[in-house]
Design a protein around this motif. Structure first.
Motif: not given
Length: 264
Positions: A137-145
């Motif tokens: 179980h993860f909380t993930v931050l991603m920057r997407v383009r």
């Protein structure tokens, strides 16, 4: 000239001042709940764990030959919401020699996402995780383009869980909890746009994986359910193909990237 015409036609749709309507968000959540109930039932048994494996139309044979199968699942009556559009796409693939362990290690290694999923993912980091080294179980931050005629950059936060039925069957769920559009990304003027400034390219995104290790490799199925702004009246004939191509191409890109990484 053709590009100029496209830009002029897209201009009303790409204008800012667009927040997700409350009714559309409620409808999306209700639809996602039904999708998750269907998948939960599907994942209770090894038989039919991956919908395309063992189907009567021999889809798994096509997958073993290297074909990627992409299909639209959005019900016709539910695609158009109040001020928004719902998108539901599913893709399937088979990677010979790959295992469930390979898939889980790849998908849990979020730090490598900018390399594995370039150029769509430019940054990724884990905010929280539960379970130590064997976290599921993860909380993930991603920057997407995303680049489709115009380029859009977003910071996206996801709640991600992984699970298994047995040694041959695994699944995962990724639910967006926050999506923020970034203005002037990568420049000194970079900032997070307010809700009234955002363009509504992506308001919600849930992704569901189903995997089965069988026939000397790994069958993978990915389903993505997303919510975007609606199309202005009178422009559907030109903008709809563009809008509907984005979730399909994004899903296809992700599936291709995972297959390529597993083959390596």
């Amino acid at each position: 000239m053709k590009l100029l015409i496209w830009l002029l036609m897209l201009a009303p749709w790409t204008a800012g001042h667009c927040e997700a309507p409350a009714a559309a968000t409620t409808a999306f959540n209700a639809y996602a709940t039904r999708v998750e109930a269907r998948l939960a039932e599907q994942h209770r048994s090894a038989n039919g764990f991956v919908a395309t494996v063992g189907s009567k139309d021999q889809t798994d044979v096509r997958l073993r030959k290297g074909e990627l199968i992409i299909e639209k699942l959005t019900p016709t009556g539910e695609a158009e919401l109040s001020g928004a559009m719902l998108h539901d796409w599913r893709g399937a693939a088979f990677v010979r020699g790959a295992t469930l362990g390979d898939f889980e290690r790849l998908m849990k290694n979020f730090d490598t996402y900018p390399q594995r999923f370039s150029p769509q993912v430019t940054q990724a980091r884990i905010l929280t995780k539960q379970g130590g080294a064997d976290s599921s179980h993860f909380t993930v931050l991603m920057r997407v383009r995303q680049h489709h005629v115009i380029t859009v950059v977003m910071d996206t936060t996801y709640d991600v869980t992984f699970g298994r039925l047995d040694a041959q069957h695994a699944h995962s769920i990724s639910r967006s909890t926050r999506i923020s559009e970034i203005g002037s990304a990568g420049t000194p003027k970079e900032r997070t746009l307010s809700g009234s400034e955002e363009h509504g390219f992506l308001w919600r995104l849930n992704t569901y994986w189903s995997c089965e290790e069988r026939d000397g490799g790994l069958y993978m199925e990915i389903e993505s359910v997303s919510l975007t702004r609606s199309i202005p009246a009178g422009l559907g004939w030109v903008i709809r193909p563009f809008v509907e191509s984005v979730p399909r191409e994004s899903l296809e890109f992700t599936l291709h990237a995972v297959c390529n990484a597993l083959r390596k």
